[in-house]
Motif scaffolding. Structure first.
Motif, PDB file in Angstrom:
ATOM      1  N   LEU A  47      -1.845  25.492  11.598  1.00 22.15           N
ATOM      2  CA  LEU A  47      -0.640  26.239  11.217  1.00 22.15           C
ATOM      3  C   LEU A  47      -0.072  26.562  12.603  1.00 22.15           C
ATOM      4  N   CYS A  48       1.432  26.791  12.060  1.00 19.97           N
ATOM      5  CA  CYS A  48       2.209  27.082  13.392  1.00 19.97           C
ATOM      6  C   CYS A  48       2.684  28.570  13.028  1.00 19.97           C
ATOM      7  N   ILE A  49       2.675  29.725  14.062  1.00 13.72           N
ATOM      8  CA  ILE A  49       3.381  30.921  13.849  1.00 13.72           C
ATOM      9  C   ILE A  49       4.487  30.992  14.812  1.00 13.72           C
ATOM     10  N   LEU A  50       5.129  32.098  14.390  1.00 16.90           N
ATOM     11  CA  LEU A  50       6.102  32.872  15.331  1.00 16.90           C
ATOM     12  C   LEU A  50       7.309  31.590  15.575  1.00 16.90           C
ATOM     13  N   ALA A  51       7.646  30.569  14.888  1.00 17.62           N
ATOM     14  CA  ALA A  51       8.639  29.687  14.699  1.00 17.62           C
ATOM     15  C   ALA A  51       9.756  30.073  14.261  1.00 17.62           C
ATOM     16  N   ASN A  52      10.627  29.312  14.472  1.00 21.71           N
ATOM     17  CA  ASN A  52      12.075  29.717  13.562  1.00 21.71           C
ATOM     18  C   ASN A  52      12.028  30.204  12.192  1.00 21.71           C
ATOM     19  N   PHE A  53      11.278  29.219  11.361  1.00 11.04           N
ATOM     20  CA  PHE A  53      11.267  29.594  10.117  1.00 11.04           C
ATOM     21  C   PHE A  53      10.220  30.695   9.990  1.00 11.04           C
ATOM     22  N   PRO A  80      -6.867  24.802  13.528  1.00  3.99           N
ATOM     23  CA  PRO A  80      -6.125  25.138  14.788  1.00  3.99           C
ATOM     24  C   PRO A  80      -4.845  25.820  14.408  1.00  3.99           C
ATOM     25  N   VAL A  81      -4.320  26.738  15.262  1.00  2.00           N
ATOM     26  CA  VAL A  81      -3.090  27.535  15.218  1.00  2.00           C
ATOM     27  C   VAL A  81      -2.321  27.105  16.558  1.00  2.00           C
ATOM     28  N   ILE A  82      -1.095  26.746  16.391  1.00  4.09           N
ATOM     29  CA  ILE A  82      -0.008  26.530  17.065  1.00  4.09           C
ATOM     30  C   ILE A  82       0.732  27.696  17.254  1.00  4.09           C
ATOM     31  N   VAL A  83       1.183  28.491  18.477  1.00  4.99           N
ATOM     32  CA  VAL A  83       1.776  29.418  18.578  1.00  4.99           C
ATOM     33  C   VAL A  83       3.193  29.246  19.292  1.00  4.99           C
ATOM     34  N   THR A  84       4.084  29.695  18.727  1.00  2.82           N
ATOM     35  CA  THR A  84       5.611  29.269  19.313  1.00  2.82           C
ATOM     36  C   THR A  84       5.804  30.323  20.439  1.00  2.82           C
ATOM     37  N   THR A  85       6.195  30.027  21.637  1.00  4.63           N
ATOM     38  CA  THR A  85       6.298  31.010  22.845  1.00  4.63           C
ATOM     39  C   THR A  85       7.584  30.948  23.390  1.00  4.63           C
ATOM     40  N   THR A  86       8.538  30.105  22.778  1.00  3.27           N
ATOM     41  CA  THR A  86       9.940  30.009  23.009  1.00  3.27           C
ATOM     42  C   THR A  86      10.478  31.336  23.870  1.00  3.27           C
ATOM     43  N   HIS A  87      11.001  30.982  25.164  1.00  2.14           N
ATOM     44  CA  HIS A  87      11.776  32.165  25.868  1.00  2.14           C
ATOM     45  C   HIS A  87      12.611  31.419  26.711  1.00  2.14           C
ATOM     46  N   PHE A  88      14.027  31.979  26.999  1.00  2.00           N
ATOM     47  CA  PHE A  88      14.888  31.464  28.113  1.00  2.00           C
ATOM     48  C   PHE A  88      14.260  31.479  29.404  1.00  2.00           C
ATOM     49  N   SER A  89      13.390  32.528  29.820  1.00  2.19           N
ATOM     50  CA  SER A  89      12.883  32.804  31.179  1.00  2.19           C
ATOM     51  C   SER A  89      11.551  31.919  31.321  1.00  2.19           C
ATOM     52  N   SER A  90      11.421  31.075  32.187  1.00  2.00           N
ATOM     53  CA  SER A  90      10.409  30.370  32.611  1.00  2.00           C
ATOM     54  C   SER A  90       8.947  31.237  32.999  1.00  2.00           C
ATOM     55  N   LEU A  91       9.487  32.317  33.379  1.00  2.00           N
ATOM     56  CA  LEU A  91       8.168  32.970  33.615  1.00  2.00           C
ATOM     57  C   LEU A  91       7.734  33.711  32.472  1.00  2.00           C
ATOM     58  N   GLN A  92       8.625  34.480  31.757  1.00  2.00           N
ATOM     59  CA  GLN A  92       8.356  34.795  30.312  1.00  2.00           C
ATOM     60  C   GLN A  92       7.756  33.983  29.397  1.00  2.00           C
ATOM     61  N   ALA A 106      -4.448  27.028  19.692  1.00  4.86           N
ATOM     62  CA  ALA A 106      -4.699  25.808  20.154  1.00  4.86           C
ATOM     63  C   ALA A 106      -3.835  24.912  20.926  1.00  4.86           C
ATOM     64  N   MET A 107      -2.457  25.465  20.746  1.00  5.06           N
ATOM     65  CA  MET A 107      -1.399  24.655  21.587  1.00  5.06           C
ATOM     66  C   MET A 107      -0.168  25.806  21.486  1.00  5.06           C
ATOM     67  N   VAL A 108       0.868  25.570  22.510  1.00  5.13           N
ATOM     68  CA  VAL A 108       1.955  26.287  22.354  1.00  5.13           C
ATOM     69  C   VAL A 108       3.156  25.527  22.103  1.00  5.13           C
ATOM     70  N   GLN A 138      -3.893  25.763  30.182  1.00  2.00           N
ATOM     71  CA  GLN A 138      -4.744  24.517  29.750  1.00  2.00           C
ATOM     72  C   GLN A 138      -4.784  24.126  28.463  1.00  2.00           C
ATOM     73  N   ILE A 139      -4.053  24.390  27.759  1.00  2.26           N
ATOM     74  CA  ILE A 139      -3.875  24.048  26.374  1.00  2.26           C
ATOM     75  C   ILE A 139      -2.407  23.090  26.359  1.00  2.26           C
ATOM     76  N   PRO A 140      -2.525  22.170  25.379  1.00  2.00           N
ATOM     77  CA  PRO A 140      -1.265  21.358  25.072  1.00  2.00           C
ATOM     78  C   PRO A 140       0.030  22.283  24.843  1.00  2.00           C
ATOM     79  N   ILE A 141       1.178  21.634  25.310  1.00  2.00           N
ATOM     80  CA  ILE A 141       2.488  22.053  25.133  1.00  2.00           C
ATOM     81  C   ILE A 141       3.204  20.913  24.129  1.00  2.00           C
TER      82      ILE A 141
END
Length: 310
Positions: A47-53, A80-92, A106-108, A138-141
């Motif tokens: 699954l993927c969560i927190l995506a645009n859809f 496995p679950v992919i979590v969307t972590t998109t943000h403009f800021s590199s640090l955020q 499992a992945m971002v 340490q997980i895939p992007i």
């Protein structure tokens, strides 16, 4: 910099889970859990969560955090679950990604940094952005190459990041002529491109599979139908895959071109998976005629979503 090793490649059908609201637009966490259970029962490889859809752009940071933990705890390692972590800021973005990893992602999945219609970052800044995030986890992007970012990411640039940045190893290609871009990315990136993936509700799925895609991120309503296509193709039965694709294409097309992100929720409500198919204002509710068109096509195919809750 050496490419990180990811021995178990994620492949198959990883639909985007919608965020479930009640009719007043508040999070419906029990409905969210039912949604997740249905999506797993329908055959989602992950699954993927927190995506645009998932309407991630309408959620507060606290809501994102709540959803991430509720979903990952409820999935409990079933897929496995992919979590969307998109943000403009590199640090955020790095902090979001670190939190996702700690919670069990499992992945971002991350779009390149952008804001509004005009604020864009050049290749050097994008490279540094993904490197910053990579160094935090340490997980895939998975780089989400989508028109919504308004950022051109050439295949040579994507391949370079795959070769040079640890953890950058998956790519969801949603741009026009996606198959050509996937083909070039695979050729240039070699083994560093662990996961060349299809997106955009599977509207380009067959061409993308022909180009070498190993995964597909679709809407969440009918993983059982998409699995028929992807599984047949993976088994070498390309003619059977094409036949399945022709069968399901009207529904794929209707979601992609008519119903959009509301389609999945409309199907889930019709099938008793969730109580409310509300999208968050100011997104408009699906027009009744659009809903009826969607359901008419879906009923011909009899996907699990229309039966699961009854």
């Amino acid at each position: 910099m050496t490419q990180a090793s990811h021995p178990v490649a994620l492949r198959g059908v990883f639909p985007v889970a919608p965020t479930i609201f009640d009719d007043a637009g508040r999070l419906d966490l029990e409905g969210q859990k039912r949604c997740i259970d249905f999506m797993i029962d329908a055959g989602s490889n992950g699954l993927c969560i927190l995506a645009n859809f998932s309407e991630q752009f309408s959620l507060s940071d606290d809501e994102r955090n709540t959803l991430m933990h509720v979903v990952l705890e409820h999935v409990a390692g079933r897929v496995p679950v992919i979590v969307t972590t998109t943000h403009f800021s590199s640090l955020q973005c790095a902090e979001r990604s670190r939190s996702a990893q700690a919670a069990g992602a499992a992945m971002v999945m991350i779009m390149p940094p952008y804001h509004g219609a005009t604020i864009r970052i050049g290749e050097r800044g994008i490279y540094e952005f993904y490197r910053t995030v990579s160094e935090a986890i340490q997980i895939p992007i998975m780089i989400q190459d989508a028109p919504v970012s308004g950022t051109a990411l050439s295949a040579p640039f994507l391949a370079r990041m795959a070769r040079e940045i640890d953890n950058v190893s998956y790519f969801k290609i949603e741009t026009p002529q996606a198959a050509n871009k996937l083909r070039e990315l695979i050729e240039l990136g070699g083994d560093a491109v662990v996961g060349p993936w299809d997106g955009e509700e599977a509207i380009t799925l067959m061409a993308d599979l022909d180009a070498g895609a190993t995964g597909s991120m679709t809407g969440g309503g009918y993983a059982d139908g998409i699995r028929l296509i992807v599984d047949a193709y993976a088994a070498g039965a390309t003619e059977a895959a094409a036949a399945h694709y022709q069968q399901w294409l009207p529904l794929i097309n209707y979601e992609n071109r008519q119903g959009g992100l509301a389609s999945c929720k409309a199907l889930m409500k019709e099938g008793g998976v969730i109580h409310s198919d509300a999208v968050r204002h100011p997104l408009p509710a699906m027009h009744p005629a659009t809903r009826e068109g969607l359901l008419k096509i879906a009923r011909r195919l009899d996907p699990l979503v229309l039966r699961w809750g009854h």
